[in-house]
Motif scaffolding. Structure first.
Motif, short mmCIF file in Angstrom:
data_model
loop_
_atom_site.label_atom_id
_atom_site.label_comp_id
_atom_site.label_asym_id
_atom_site.label_seq_id
_atom_site.Cartn_x
_atom_site.Cartn_y
_atom_site.Cartn_z
N CYS A 67 -23.77 10.15 14.79
CA CYS A 67 -23.70 8.51 14.22
C CYS A 67 -25.08 8.22 13.57
O CYS A 67 -26.00 8.53 14.04
CB CYS A 67 -23.83 8.08 15.97
N THR A 68 -24.77 7.57 12.42
CA THR A 68 -25.82 7.01 11.36
C THR A 68 -25.94 5.61 11.95
O THR A 68 -25.29 4.83 12.60
CB THR A 68 -25.47 7.21 10.12
N ASP A 69 -27.07 4.94 11.39
CA ASP A 69 -27.46 3.74 11.56
C ASP A 69 -26.37 2.85 10.95
O ASP A 69 -25.96 1.80 11.48
CB ASP A 69 -28.67 3.26 10.79
N TRP A 92 -23.22 3.11 13.26
CA TRP A 92 -23.43 1.92 14.30
C TRP A 92 -23.23 0.42 13.98
O TRP A 92 -22.60 -0.31 14.58
CB TRP A 92 -24.92 2.14 14.83
N GLU A 93 -24.00 0.08 12.81
CA GLU A 93 -23.82 -1.20 12.48
C GLU A 93 -22.42 -1.59 11.99
O GLU A 93 -21.77 -2.90 12.40
CB GLU A 93 -24.77 -1.56 11.19
#
Length: 249
Positions: free
Chosen positions: A93-95, A98-99
């Protein structure tokens, strides 16, 4: 006509569960306002049932949601159906992942409910109340699944959001529930299966986790959507309603 005289807003209505729900609600007498980012899918939906009106809308755009709510008459029902399934563990999971997932899966519901709720409460004084339904999943606080870290996290948040709204407005006859379905055979699922390294095995794996031995169809789920938006569920609020074919027995 279980939804006769009710005005219901449904997001992600161009395909899959959203589309099936829009058609099911219209068939039960509702005036349906269907939104999606997919203009072509919405256009064909209007052709299928004249009781459905459509608006192209990006559910990640809070300002656009607020502007549309200001143009529309008050609602009796609201089904937040938009969502995205991220595949992977916490290490994948990358930022940005997530966003995006929280923006579409959770924040869109916050914006939509905040925009439409005042009108629903006012209309509910004359009609006896309104109903909000939020799409969660059996992959949430209900149960964890491999490679569904981010999806399960957002859907658990949806259940918490649902219970908070239900508690705050129960005395005003505003009901709020979350729907937690099993794996439903939709275009979104078919796209995920097709993108797998071994699509045939991927489909077998999805089916194998269903004790009934098959995937859910939209027709397995829409009766619960109609029920939770109708007056038949007038004593049901704050619930995570699981329709999973026995996965969580």
């Amino acid at each position: 006509m279980r939804l006769q005289g009710k005005r219901i807003f449904i997001s992600a209505a161009a395909q899959g569960m959203g589309r099936a729900s829009a058609l099911a609600c219209a068939a039960q007498g509702a005036e349906v306002i269907a939104v999606d980012i997919n203009a072509e899918g919405l256009a064909s939906l209007e052709v299928e049932n004249a009781a459905i009106t459509t608006h192209v809308l990006d559910m990640r755009d809070g300002a656009a949601i607020k502007a549309l709510a200001a143009q529309l008459p008050p609602l009796d029902g609201l089904f937040n159906c938009a969502g995205f399934v991220h595949n992977g563990t916490v290490l994948d999971c990358t930022d940005a992942d997530w966003e995006f997932s929280f923006s579409l899966n959770v924040q869109s519901m916050f914006h939509t409910i905040q925009a439409f709720l005042p009108g629903m409460l006012e209309r509910g004084k004359q009609t006896g109340g309104g109903a909000i339904l939020n799409m969660a999943s059996m992959a949430s606080s209900v149960k964890g699944f491999p490679n569904r870290f981010l999806y399960g996290t957002t859907k658990a948040a949806v259940i918490g959001l649902t219970k908070g709204i239900a508690a705050d407005f129960v005395k005003q006859n505003l009901r709020c529930n979350a729907l937690c379905p099993a794996t439903v055979d939709t275009p979104s699922l078919r796209s995920r299966i097709a993108s797998a390294a071994d699509p045939v095995q991927a489909e077998k794996d999805f089916i194998a986790r269903q004790p009934m031995g098959r995937l859910a169809t939209v027709d397995d789920i829409t009766p619960m959507v109609v029920f939770l938006l109708s007056d038949e569920s007038r004593f049901v609020t704050g619930q995570a309603v699981v329709v999973d074919g026995g996965v969580t027995i």
